[in-house]
Design a protein around this motif. Structure first.
Motif, PDB file in Angstrom:
ATOM      1  N   CYS A   1      34.350  48.395  36.024  1.00 44.41           N
ATOM      2  CA  CYS A   1      33.289  47.992  35.094  1.00 44.41           C
ATOM      3  C   CYS A   1      32.044  48.830  35.317  1.00 44.41           C
TER       4      CYS A   1
ATOM      5  N   CYS B   1      36.912  46.722  42.025  1.00 41.22           N
ATOM      6  CA  CYS B   1      37.585  47.977  41.705  1.00 41.22           C
ATOM      7  C   CYS B   1      36.626  48.994  41.102  1.00 41.22           C
ATOM      8  N   TYR B   2      35.427  48.622  40.809  1.00 42.73           N
ATOM      9  CA  TYR B   2      34.378  49.520  40.270  1.00 42.73           C
ATOM     10  C   TYR B   2      34.642  49.986  38.851  1.00 42.73           C
TER      11      TYR B   2
ATOM     12  N   CYS C   1      37.356  38.726  41.416  1.00 40.67           N
ATOM     13  CA  CYS C   1      36.950  40.138  41.364  1.00 40.67           C
ATOM     14  C   CYS C   1      37.520  40.886  42.554  1.00 40.67           C
ATOM     15  N   ILE C   2      38.115  42.058  42.268  1.00 40.48           N
ATOM     16  CA  ILE C   2      38.718  42.837  43.343  1.00 40.48           C
ATOM     17  C   ILE C   2      37.894  44.085  43.649  1.00 40.48           C
TER      18      ILE C   2
ATOM     19  N   CYS D   1      38.258  45.277  32.770  1.00 36.72           N
ATOM     20  CA  CYS D   1      38.495  44.558  34.023  1.00 36.72           C
ATOM     21  C   CYS D   1      39.977  44.186  34.146  1.00 36.72           C
TER      22      CYS D   1
HETATM   23  S1  SF4 Z   1      36.251  45.517  36.700  1.00 38.02           S
HETATM   24 FE1  SF4 Z   1      34.394  44.884  37.732  1.00 38.02          FE
HETATM   25  S2  SF4 Z   1      34.488  42.641  37.681  1.00 38.02           S
HETATM   26 FE2  SF4 Z   1      36.531  43.373  37.155  1.00 38.02          FE
HETATM   27  S3  SF4 Z   1      37.580  43.354  39.132  1.00 38.02           S
HETATM   28 FE3  SF4 Z   1      36.743  45.432  38.864  1.00 38.02          FE
HETATM   29  S4  SF4 Z   1      34.793  45.350  39.880  1.00 38.02           S
HETATM   30 FE4  SF4 Z   1      35.409  43.226  39.600  1.00 38.02          FE
END
Ligand code: SF4
Ligand code: SF4
Lengths: 160, 344
Positions: A75, A72-73, A69-70, A121
């Motif tokens: 989700c 990235c917000y 998980c990076i 994601c």
């Molecule tokens: S979408 Fe959600 S789970 Fe996937 S990398 Fe971004 S923050 Fe992490």
């Protein structure tokens, strides 16, 4: 003058002869059918003892692979129920650079299992598992933190 | 102790004790068997969790029913409400006394008959006593003081009274051939004639079999209960032990009427082909076992048709009885009489 219309439904079944009706032929046919079914294999699945496996595409309880998980917000943004909450920071941990999630909560009591978070994601970190035993006695227990999300959902055994 | 006392008091008391003891347990297992048979017909497994293959389910069920709170609706007629399940059970048990279960055995120099009371009008008494079951049902439905039980009770009354006519005419046809009213006498008449009455009176047997299902309020003629329209029928307001008593009464009545069918048409306790010497080895099986085997087949038949046919509509039920069964049974009676007159 109104014509009397028969309200009896017209049936396409052939008219039965008196002998057929007297000897209850149709009823005996029905009993033969149920007799055959009596000896057929049964379809019952004895649930806690036997489990059917679900389809691989089944959208079960969510899991997050913490190491990929990076933060990235994406989700959190796309979730229609706003049931994902996460916080990330920059740093070097777990053998990689860039951002990583410091905390991550998913409230399965609010989740509608739409699969949007899984689709959006970029690194395929969040995904639906095949687990479906999500029942809890306490609403708090439906909220899974990063540790549960990463290591897998455990069925909670309650004490009296 | 004098022989008179032993023969007339001790032996009947032991018989009654054994019968009631077995029956209390057997009724539970008939219910289990019914649940299993229905489940198998529907490709299910039925009760599986209490004991291996659910074999302890009847015990768990009866314990649950015994421990339940004893509820009597506030507006019910208390005395009749309490009395009606007792009437149903008592009548069913009384009728059981006239059923010949076997040939009888000789034990310690005393002959123990296979029947508790060999009444010389046995079959009439059984029909009369089973007719009284209707009182239990009507009073139970009426004293509950609630609409569904009342409707169920009225249906039950009309149905049982109507079907009793066809039933009795069918029995009469068998009795004309047997020439006796005693249950033991009927079996002996079949032995002496060397043929079971079902082969002499197939139509009467068919009528009896249909009417007996209606008489015991069983599917597909279970208008009195009719879960889908009357909640629970005449015992909607009953719960716990009283409800269980109604159930016990229903299953005992099934047993009694099946036993009458076996005695009157299928040779009672006799082995198949009692006059064929080549089959004499079948005699190693005691007569009581043959009787139970035959009765069990009829119990299976009850469950089988319950799993097969949908419930009749009320007017269809009445039409079947008044337009088909009763005229047919009277015709059958007439033909039997004419044939007997010609053969005499
Ligand atoms: S979408 Fe959600 S789970 Fe996937 S990398 Fe971004 S923050 Fe992490
Ligand atoms: S499956 Fe849908 S509702 Fe559930 S967390 Fe993902 S985006 Fe939100």
């Amino acid at each position: 003058m109104s014509t009397i219309v028969s309200s009896a439904p017209s049936s396409s079944a052939p008219e039965k002869t008196f002998l057929e009706r007297f000897l209850l032929v149709e009823l005996l046919k029905g009993m033969w059918l149920t007799l055959k079914y009596t000896f057929r294999p049964k379809v019952t699945v004895q649930y806690p003892l036997e489990r059917e496996s679900v389809h691989p595409n089944y959208r079960g309880i969510l899991r997050v692979d913490e190491s990929t998980c990076i933060a990235c917000y994406l989700c959190e943004k796309i979730c229609p129920d706003k049931c994902i909450h996460l916080e990330g920071e920059r740093g070097y941990t777990k053998g990689k650079g860039g951002k990583y999630a410091t905390y991550f909560y998913i409230d399965h009591a609010r989740c509608l299992f739409c699969g949007l978070c899984e689709e959006v994601c970029p690194v395929d970190s969040i995904y639906h598992s095949n687990e479906y035993e999500a029942a809890v006695y306490n609403r708090v227990d439906a909220v899974h933190d990063l540790q549960i999300l990463d290591s897998g959902h455990n069925i909670i055994h309650y004490e009296r | 102790m004098s022989d008179f006392l032993i023969i007339n008091v001790v032996i009947p008391l032991v018989q009654i004790g054994v019968l009631l003891g077995i029956l209390g347990l057997a009724a539970g297992y008939i219910v289990l068997a019914e649940r299993k048979v229905l489940a198998f017909i529907q490709s299910r497994l039925g009760p599986m969790r209490v004991g291996p293959h659910g074999l302890l389910q009847p015990i768990a069920d009866s314990l649950k029913l015994l421990l339940k709170e004893d509820l009597i609706p506030g507006s019910a007629d208390k005395l009749l409400y309490v009395a009606s399940p007792v009437i149903v059970v008592a009548m069913a048990f009384t009728a059981l006394a006239m059923i010949p279960f076997g040939q009888g055995i000789t034990l310690l120099g005393y002959h123990i008959p296979g029947v508790i009371a060999d009444v010389n009008v046995g079959i009439l008494l059984i029909l009369g006593i089973s007719g009284l079951t209707t009182y239990g049902i009507i009073l139970g439905g009426w004293s509950s003081n609630s609409k569904y039980p009342l409707l169920g009770a009225m249906r039950a009354a009309a149905q049982m009274v109507s079907y009793e006519i066809a039933l009795t005419f069918a029995v009469l046809a068998g009795l004309m051939v047997a020439g006796t009213l005693s249950m033991v006498g009927i079996v002996e008449a079949q032995r002496d004639m060397g043929v079971w009455f079902v082969f002499i009176q197939p139509v009467a047997w068919g009528i009896f079999t249909i009417a007996m299902v209606a008489e015991t309020n069983r599917a597909p003629f279970d208008m009195a209960e009719a879960e889908s329209e009357l909640v629970g029928g005449f015992f909607t307001e009953y719960s716990g032990m009283r409800w269980a008593l109604f159930f016990l009464g229903e299953y005992t009545a099934m047993l009694v009427i099946a036993a009458v069918n076996v005695t009157l048409f299928w040779g009672g306790w006799m082995r198949p082909f009692p006059n064929v010497e080549a089959l004499a080895f079948l005699d190693v099986v005691p007569s009581g076992i043959w009787f139970l085997l035959k009765v069990t087949s009829f119990l299976y038949f009850y469950m089988w048709i319950r799993g097969t046919f949908p419930r009749y509509r009320y007017d269809q039920l009445m039409a079947l009885n008044w337009k088909s069964l009763i005229p047919l049974s009277i015709l059958n009676l007439l033909v039997t009489g004419v044939v007997m007159l010609l053969l005499a």
